[in-house]
Scaffold this motif. Structure first.
Motif, short mmCIF file in Angstrom:
data_model
loop_
_atom_site.label_atom_id
_atom_site.label_comp_id
_atom_site.label_asym_id
_atom_site.label_seq_id
_atom_site.Cartn_x
_atom_site.Cartn_y
_atom_site.Cartn_z
N ALA A 76 -6.03 -4.73 4.67
CA ALA A 76 -6.27 -3.90 5.86
C ALA A 76 -5.34 -2.69 5.90
O ALA A 76 -5.45 -1.87 6.81
N ASN A 77 -4.42 -2.58 4.93
CA ASN A 77 -3.44 -1.48 4.88
C ASN A 77 -2.61 -1.38 6.15
O ASN A 77 -2.35 -0.29 6.66
N LEU A 78 -2.21 -2.53 6.68
CA LEU A 78 -1.36 -2.56 7.87
C LEU A 78 0.09 -2.73 7.45
O LEU A 78 0.40 -3.48 6.53
N ASN A 79 0.97 -2.06 8.13
CA ASN A 79 2.40 -2.14 7.85
C ASN A 79 2.98 -3.34 8.60
O ASN A 79 3.82 -3.20 9.49
N GLU A 137 -5.98 -3.56 14.71
CA GLU A 137 -6.58 -2.25 14.47
C GLU A 137 -7.11 -1.63 15.76
O GLU A 137 -7.07 -0.42 15.92
N ASP A 145 1.02 -0.34 12.70
CA ASP A 145 0.93 0.94 12.00
C ASP A 145 0.21 0.73 10.67
O ASP A 145 0.30 -0.34 10.07
N HIS A 146 -0.48 1.76 10.22
CA HIS A 146 -1.14 1.71 8.92
C HIS A 146 -0.21 2.24 7.84
O HIS A 146 0.64 3.09 8.10
N SER A 148 0.64 4.50 4.68
CA SER A 148 0.15 5.79 4.21
C SER A 148 -0.52 5.62 2.84
O SER A 148 -0.33 4.62 2.16
N ALA A 152 0.26 2.86 -0.11
CA ALA A 152 -0.79 1.92 -0.48
C ALA A 152 -1.03 1.92 -1.98
O ALA A 152 -1.35 0.89 -2.57
#
Length: 167
Positions: A76-79, A137, A145-146, A148, A152
């Protein structure tokens, strides 16, 4: 699981000193639609989700649950960092605690008041984690936060011939 049974997961919050854990579910008034539309200051930033277990006893299926959560958050590219930790040694920055149903009461005592607790059996964890990512999300009550694009992709590997960089 028998045919026809549904997988279940429960999302709770650790009781605050003002509230006692209720034996019956409490109903709350729905927020106004305009409050749900934007992630206001009430949306809590989550940076760590802890998969909790009893010290000295870590079932293999619960270890796999932690790995599954880590992969879901990465996709999900979540931090957000997924951590496996015993309930007796909870990290201070725990944003959400994930526990199996038999550790529900111990989890309430292990985290600070107001910390969300996700109670799910290992066999229903995939659906619970997908719901959790959707909530993060959406950013209404919880947010993350996503990562960057550069983060990624990971580190960039470059090579040199002498002092000349080869790209």
């Amino acid at each position: 699981m028998a045919h026809g049974e549904e997988e279940r997961h429960v999302d709770e919050t650790a009781p605050t000193p003002e509230t006692e854990p209720a034996t019956e579910p409490q109903t709350t008034a729905e927020p106004e639609p305009e409050q749900e539309a934007e992630p206001g200051p009430r949306a809590r930033l989550i940076t760590r989700v802890v998969v909790g277990y009893r010290l000295g006893f870590l079932p293999g299926e619960w270890l796999q649950t932690w790995r599954r959560l880590d992969r879901v958050l990465a996709r999900a590219n979540l931090n957000v960092k997924a951590t496996l930790a015993p309930l007796e040694e909870m990290p201070e920055d725990t944003g959400i605690l994930v526990v199996p149903p038999d550790l529900r009461e111990a989890a309430r005592e292990a985290v600070p008041p107001g910390t969300p607790i996700l109670v799910t059996p290992a066999n229903a964890a995939a659906g619970a984690f997908n719901d959790l990512v959707a909530r993060l999300e959406a950013g209404t009550e919880l947010r993350a936060d996503h990562i960057s694009e550069d983060e990624a992709q990971g580190p960039k590997i470059v090579s040199y011939t002498g002092y000349t960089r080869n790209d």
